[in-house]
Design a protein around this motif. Structure first.
Motif, PDB file in Angstrom:
ATOM      1  N   VAL A  35      -6.282 -22.461  36.221  1.00 25.82           N
ATOM      2  CA  VAL A  35      -5.724 -23.495  35.327  1.00 25.82           C
ATOM      3  C   VAL A  35      -4.616 -24.243  36.054  1.00 25.82           C
ATOM      4  N   SER A  36      -3.805 -23.493  36.808  1.00 29.18           N
ATOM      5  CA  SER A  36      -2.651 -24.100  37.467  1.00 29.18           C
ATOM      6  C   SER A  36      -3.058 -25.064  38.570  1.00 29.18           C
ATOM      7  N   THR A  37      -4.248 -24.837  39.155  1.00 33.42           N
ATOM      8  CA  THR A  37      -4.736 -25.789  40.179  1.00 33.42           C
ATOM      9  C   THR A  37      -5.785 -26.731  39.598  1.00 33.42           C
ATOM     10  N   ASN A  38      -6.066 -26.575  38.295  1.00 33.63           N
ATOM     11  CA  ASN A  38      -7.155 -27.364  37.683  1.00 33.63           C
ATOM     12  C   ASN A  38      -8.402 -27.272  38.551  1.00 33.63           C
ATOM     13  N   CYS A  79      -9.602 -14.876  42.575  1.00 29.45           N
ATOM     14  CA  CYS A  79      -8.743 -15.843  41.877  1.00 29.45           C
ATOM     15  C   CYS A  79      -8.595 -15.458  40.415  1.00 29.45           C
ATOM     16  N   GLN A  80      -7.416 -15.804  39.866  1.00 24.96           N
ATOM     17  CA  GLN A  80      -7.103 -15.460  38.480  1.00 24.96           C
ATOM     18  C   GLN A  80      -7.233 -16.721  37.622  1.00 24.96           C
ATOM     19  N   ILE A  81      -7.525 -16.560  36.355  1.00 18.31           N
ATOM     20  CA  ILE A  81      -7.691 -17.717  35.463  1.00 18.31           C
ATOM     21  C   ILE A  81      -6.374 -18.509  35.386  1.00 18.31           C
ATOM     22  N   ILE A  90       5.307 -20.735  34.293  1.00 19.42           N
ATOM     23  CA  ILE A  90       4.301 -19.708  34.583  1.00 19.42           C
ATOM     24  C   ILE A  90       3.369 -19.599  33.390  1.00 19.42           C
ATOM     25  N   ILE A  91       2.075 -19.797  33.660  1.00 17.24           N
ATOM     26  CA  ILE A  91       1.044 -19.653  32.623  1.00 17.24           C
ATOM     27  C   ILE A  91       0.839 -18.163  32.402  1.00 17.24           C
ATOM     28  N   THR A  92       0.970 -17.715  31.155  1.00 14.75           N
ATOM     29  CA  THR A  92       0.846 -16.280  30.878  1.00 14.75           C
ATOM     30  C   THR A  92      -0.381 -15.958  30.028  1.00 14.75           C
ATOM     31  N   VAL A 136       8.115 -18.438  43.249  1.00 17.49           N
ATOM     32  CA  VAL A 136       6.741 -18.911  43.474  1.00 17.49           C
ATOM     33  C   VAL A 136       5.823 -18.120  42.550  1.00 17.49           C
ATOM     34  N   PRO A 137       5.214 -18.777  41.551  1.00 21.65           N
ATOM     35  CA  PRO A 137       4.205 -18.072  40.759  1.00 21.65           C
ATOM     36  C   PRO A 137       2.971 -17.838  41.636  1.00 21.65           C
ATOM     37  N   GLN A 138       2.401 -16.652  41.571  1.00 20.29           N
ATOM     38  CA  GLN A 138       1.226 -16.352  42.406  1.00 20.29           C
ATOM     39  C   GLN A 138       0.140 -15.695  41.566  1.00 20.29           C
ATOM     40  N   GLY A 139      -1.123 -16.054  41.865  1.00 21.43           N
ATOM     41  CA  GLY A 139      -2.253 -15.414  41.173  1.00 21.43           C
ATOM     42  C   GLY A 139      -3.043 -14.629  42.204  1.00 21.43           C
ATOM     43  N   GLY A 140      -4.285 -15.087  42.474  1.00 23.13           N
ATOM     44  CA  GLY A 140      -5.131 -14.392  43.439  1.00 23.13           C
ATOM     45  C   GLY A 140      -4.817 -14.753  44.872  1.00 23.13           C
ATOM     46  N   ASN A 141      -3.899 -15.723  45.066  1.00 25.61           N
ATOM     47  CA  ASN A 141      -3.526 -16.180  46.412  1.00 25.61           C
ATOM     48  C   ASN A 141      -4.740 -16.651  47.222  1.00 25.61           C
ATOM     49  N   THR A 142      -5.627 -17.363  46.528  1.00 23.60           N
ATOM     50  CA  THR A 142      -6.794 -17.941  47.237  1.00 23.60           C
ATOM     51  C   THR A 142      -6.640 -19.449  47.394  1.00 23.60           C
ATOM     52  N   GLY A 143      -5.481 -19.991  46.980  1.00 17.98           N
ATOM     53  CA  GLY A 143      -5.249 -21.439  47.086  1.00 17.98           C
ATOM     54  C   GLY A 143      -5.337 -21.899  48.532  1.00 17.98           C
ATOM     55  N   LEU A 144      -5.683 -23.178  48.714  1.00 19.93           N
ATOM     56  CA  LEU A 144      -5.966 -23.658  50.070  1.00 19.93           C
ATOM     57  C   LEU A 144      -5.006 -24.754  50.534  1.00 19.93           C
TER      58      LEU A 144
HETATM   59  P1  FAD Z   1      -3.085 -18.866  43.785  1.00 21.85           P
HETATM   60  O1  FAD Z   1      -3.716 -19.240  45.063  1.00 21.85           O
HETATM   61  O2  FAD Z   1      -2.361 -17.575  43.678  1.00 21.85           O
HETATM   62  O3  FAD Z   1      -2.083 -20.050  43.310  1.00 21.85           O
HETATM   63  C1  FAD Z   1      -2.542 -21.368  43.326  1.00 21.85           C
HETATM   64  C2  FAD Z   1      -1.476 -22.266  42.723  1.00 21.85           C
HETATM   65  O4  FAD Z   1      -1.326 -21.973  41.337  1.00 21.85           O
HETATM   66  C3  FAD Z   1      -0.089 -22.089  43.345  1.00 21.85           C
HETATM   67  O5  FAD Z   1       0.607 -23.312  43.332  1.00 21.85           O
HETATM   68  C4  FAD Z   1       0.589 -21.098  42.397  1.00 21.85           C
HETATM   69  O6  FAD Z   1       1.997 -21.275  42.383  1.00 21.85           O
HETATM   70  C5  FAD Z   1      -0.021 -21.477  41.067  1.00 21.85           C
HETATM   71  N1  FAD Z   1      -0.188 -20.352  40.131  1.00 21.85           N
HETATM   72  C6  FAD Z   1      -0.951 -19.248  40.303  1.00 21.85           C
HETATM   73  N2  FAD Z   1      -0.914 -18.477  39.182  1.00 21.85           N
HETATM   74  C7  FAD Z   1      -0.122 -19.133  38.284  1.00 21.85           C
HETATM   75  C8  FAD Z   1       0.303 -18.883  36.940  1.00 21.85           C
HETATM   76  N3  FAD Z   1      -0.089 -17.797  36.274  1.00 21.85           N
HETATM   77  N4  FAD Z   1       1.138 -19.798  36.349  1.00 21.85           N
HETATM   78  C9  FAD Z   1       1.527 -20.915  37.003  1.00 21.85           C
HETATM   79  N5  FAD Z   1       1.169 -21.209  38.267  1.00 21.85           N
HETATM   80  C10 FAD Z   1       0.345 -20.334  38.888  1.00 21.85           C
HETATM   81  N6  FAD Z   1     -10.972 -24.340  44.418  1.00 21.85           N
HETATM   82  C11 FAD Z   1     -11.696 -25.200  43.643  1.00 21.85           C
HETATM   83  O7  FAD Z   1     -11.115 -25.952  42.848  1.00 21.85           O
HETATM   84  N7  FAD Z   1     -13.071 -25.264  43.727  1.00 21.85           N
HETATM   85  C12 FAD Z   1     -13.787 -24.464  44.561  1.00 21.85           C
HETATM   86  O8  FAD Z   1     -15.013 -24.561  44.617  1.00 21.85           O
HETATM   87  C13 FAD Z   1     -13.058 -23.527  45.367  1.00 21.85           C
HETATM   88  N8  FAD Z   1     -13.719 -22.691  46.192  1.00 21.85           N
HETATM   89  C14 FAD Z   1     -13.007 -21.812  46.958  1.00 21.85           C
HETATM   90  C15 FAD Z   1     -13.691 -20.934  47.810  1.00 21.85           C
HETATM   91  C16 FAD Z   1     -12.991 -20.018  48.588  1.00 21.85           C
HETATM   92  C17 FAD Z   1     -13.747 -19.072  49.463  1.00 21.85           C
HETATM   93  C18 FAD Z   1     -11.560 -19.986  48.534  1.00 21.85           C
HETATM   94  C19 FAD Z   1     -10.774 -19.013  49.367  1.00 21.85           C
HETATM   95  C20 FAD Z   1     -10.874 -20.843  47.699  1.00 21.85           C
HETATM   96  C21 FAD Z   1     -11.589 -21.761  46.913  1.00 21.85           C
HETATM   97  N9  FAD Z   1     -10.914 -22.646  46.045  1.00 21.85           N
HETATM   98  C22 FAD Z   1     -11.632 -23.519  45.265  1.00 21.85           C
HETATM   99  C23 FAD Z   1      -9.423 -22.685  46.000  1.00 21.85           C
HETATM  100  C24 FAD Z   1      -8.776 -21.641  45.059  1.00 21.85           C
HETATM  101  O9  FAD Z   1      -9.650 -20.558  44.865  1.00 21.85           O
HETATM  102  C25 FAD Z   1      -8.462 -22.253  43.721  1.00 21.85           C
HETATM  103  O10 FAD Z   1      -7.428 -23.182  43.899  1.00 21.85           O
HETATM  104  C26 FAD Z   1      -8.037 -21.217  42.662  1.00 21.85           C
HETATM  105  O11 FAD Z   1      -7.958 -21.878  41.416  1.00 21.85           O
HETATM  106  C27 FAD Z   1      -6.703 -20.544  42.961  1.00 21.85           C
HETATM  107  O12 FAD Z   1      -6.536 -19.455  42.040  1.00 21.85           O
HETATM  108  P2  FAD Z   1      -5.581 -18.241  42.431  1.00 21.85           P
HETATM  109  O13 FAD Z   1      -5.457 -17.325  41.251  1.00 21.85           O
HETATM  110  O14 FAD Z   1      -5.982 -17.675  43.729  1.00 21.85           O
HETATM  111  O15 FAD Z   1      -4.155 -18.986  42.590  1.00 21.85           O
END
Ligand code: FAD
Ligand code: S2G
Ligand code: ZN
Length: 481
Positions: free
Chosen positions: A159-162, A153-155, A219-221, A82-90
């Motif tokens: 990108v991975s969630t668009n 959240c990480q860039i 994995i996006i690097t 499981v690739p993970q970034g900031g773990n803020t996905g919903l």
């Molecule tokens: P994670 O949660 O760690 O991962 C998200 C997904 O991306 C997973 O499927 C994971 O496998 C994959 N992933 C992560 N890093 C990589 C990588 N390097 N390479 C490949 N795959 C990877 N989202 C919006 O679109 N708009 C909003 O306005 C918005 N507001 C939010 C507000 C709050 C308070 C919270 C908690 C969340 C919000 N989100 C929003 C959702 C979330 O923040 C986004 O989806 C964000 O882009 C996730 O980034 P992350 O680094 O936390 O990824």
């Protein structure tokens, strides 16, 4: 919670053994091979504490070469990842379903370069969104996306969630702003697509496959992204409306009347406002009456503060005289602007504090967008509080249903109704958050069978052993022979 996982663990995946741990300890720094219970427990559970995996191993690679070695090994050993970034996905996409190895690129947080003339930034995928924006502020640029999770959240995850966010209406999609990516595939292949050209029409533009792939294709690097100029004047109006048609009218007027300076158009309903006022400290309603039905935030960003302010003031007066708004205020300073944003950005947090949340992130035709909130409240009656808010400027509704605890009767009233309703109105069941685990078997509500079949073929081509973020995004049925 309401997430009973009825997916079997894929028997073709191996379990971690001591040889694997020894291999990772050989190729990585010891303190980046994490088996510590506490750190694993937080990496195994999502931001909403709704999805929990049982991974026994968290790896923190520090560069692309380490990611490549990790994936090549996991692929040969059939260890799911499981690739993970900031773990803020919903949508449960960023945590394991079972014992998948978690690979978090958080240590890969270097800024590689900023072309100060074009505003093209190259950075590693683990850079935190807020940090990138702070770095750019010194150079008079800004990140083209802004979301409530920017502090974690990480860039790479964006990108991975668009990710969409608050400035989508002004700066558009990451499909438009991302110029290049470096991606590591399941077999360890490093795909260097890290271009920084605005125009490059040589063959298929493969980076777009990885934007929004939610960790299922690689994995996006590294990311190469076009950042807009940071302009000198930003203004924010907080408005009160008494019906949804006024919100729509305001959007139309804003696009026509504010035009090029419009940079955000958000709305929230009275249930959302009540929840924020009730659950968050230090937040208050900007208006004397809290009986307004809707609230709208309109932000403008331009180059001449007096001109922009006058434009917004005229907009407000005309909207008041036209009966579109029943009250309105323009932030006098950055603190007041932050207090307005705190109301909008705090809804997600307030919902978490209120108990259980059923989250639906829908793209819908603007004129219909609020009907589903009304329908849902009728269906659920007093058993739940239904909140409607989101990025009205992009036709993106965040329908969030709040109950004291997860309740299967409530859940049965919501799904599949909400997906069917969205499909009937030719909307999307995921505007910006992705499908993850939550909606992995729901893609057919928004994509044709042939389209999903081609997605499955691409997935199988790029990740033949299916080790990249298994069980997510696409229905399990595509994997059965
Ligand atoms: P994670 O949660 O760690 O991962 C998200 C997904 O991306 C997973 O499927 C994971 O496998 C994959 N992933 C992560 N890093 C990589 C990588 N390097 N390479 C490949 N795959 C990877 N989202 C919006 O679109 N708009 C909003 O306005 C918005 N507001 C939010 C507000 C709050 C308070 C919270 C908690 C969340 C919000 N989100 C929003 C959702 C979330 O923040 C986004 O989806 C964000 O882009 C996730 O980034 P992350 O680094 O936390 O990824
Ligand atoms: C937002 C956060 C997710 C949600 O606030 O714009 O993307 O549904 C959302 O609370
Ligand atoms: Zn959003």
């Amino acid at each position: 919670g309401s997430t009973t996982i009825n997916i079997q663990r894929n028997p073709s995946f191996s379990m971690i053994n001591s040889d694997d741990i020894n291999y990772f300890r050989d190729i990585l720094d010891d303190n980046t091979v994490i088996q510590d219970e506490d750190r694993l427990s937080s990496a195994n559970i999502d931001w909403m504490r709704k999805y929990k995996g049982s991974s026994k191993l968290l790896l923190l690679p520090k560069d692309t070469d380490e990611v490549s070695k990790i994936l090549r090994y996991c692929n040969s050993r059939r260890l799911a990842v499981v690739p993970q970034g900031g773990n803020t996905g919903l949508v449960g996409g960023s945590v394991p379903v079972y014992d998948e190895v978690i690979v978090n690129v958080g240590l890969m947080n270097k800024i590689i370069s900023l072309d100060k003339v074009s505003g093209i930034l190259k950075c590693e995928a683990g850079c935190i969104l807020q940090n990138l924006d702070s770095f750019l502020a010194n150079e008079c640029y800004l990140m083209p996306i802004d979301l409530g999770a920017k502090g974690s959240c990480q860039i790479g995850g964006n990108v991975s969630t668009n990710a969409g966010g608050l400035h989508f209406v002004r700066y558009g999609s990451l499909h438009g702003n991302v110029l290049g990516l470096e991606v590591v595939l399941a077999d360890g292949t490093v795909l260097d697509m890290l271009g920084s050209l605005r125009k490059d029409n040589t063959g298929y533009d493969l980076k777009h496959l990885f934007i929004g792939s939610e960790g299922t294709l690689g994995i996006i690097t590294k990311v190469s992204i076009l950042t807009p100029a940071r302009l000198s004047s930003t203004n924010l109006a907080f408005l009160a409306c008494e019906d949804y048609s006024s919100c729509q009218e305001l959007l139309l007027k804003a696009k026509r009347g504010l035009g090029e300076v419009l940079s955000a158009f958000e709305f929230l309903d009275t249930n959302s406002m009540d929840l924020v006022l009730d659950k968050l400290e230090g937040v208050r309603n900007p208006f004397p009456s809290s009986l307004h039905k809707f609230y709208v935030l309109i932000e403008t960003t331009g180059t001449d503060d007096s001109y922009d302010r006058a434009k917004l003031e005229t907009f407000l007066v005309n909207s008041m005289e036209g009966g579109l708004i029943s009250d309105g205020v323009i932030a006098q300073d950055i603190n007041q602007a932050s207090s307005f944003w705190r109301i909008r950005e705090g809804i997600t947090e307030a919902l978490m504090k209120a108990g259980a949340v059923y989250k639906y992130d829908l793209s819908l035709p603007v004129e219909k967008l609020y009907d589903i909130v009304v329908e849902m409240q009728l269906r659920l009656g007093s058993s739940a509080k239904v909140c409607g808010y989101g990025h009205l400027g992009d036709g993106n509704l965040h329908l969030n249903i709040s109950t004291p605890n997860y309740d299967d009767n409530v859940f049965a009233q919501i799904e599949p109704f909400v997906y069917e309703w969205t499909a009937e109105h030719r909307g999307s069941i995921s505007a910006e958050h992705g499908l993850g685990l939550m909606k992995a078997d729901k893609i057919h509500y928004s994509k044709s069978t042939e389209t999903v079949r081609l997605m499955a073929s691409i997935k199988k081509l790029v990740d033949p052993n299916g080790i990249m973020n298994p069980y997510k995004v696409l229905p399990q049925s595509i994997y059965s022979p």
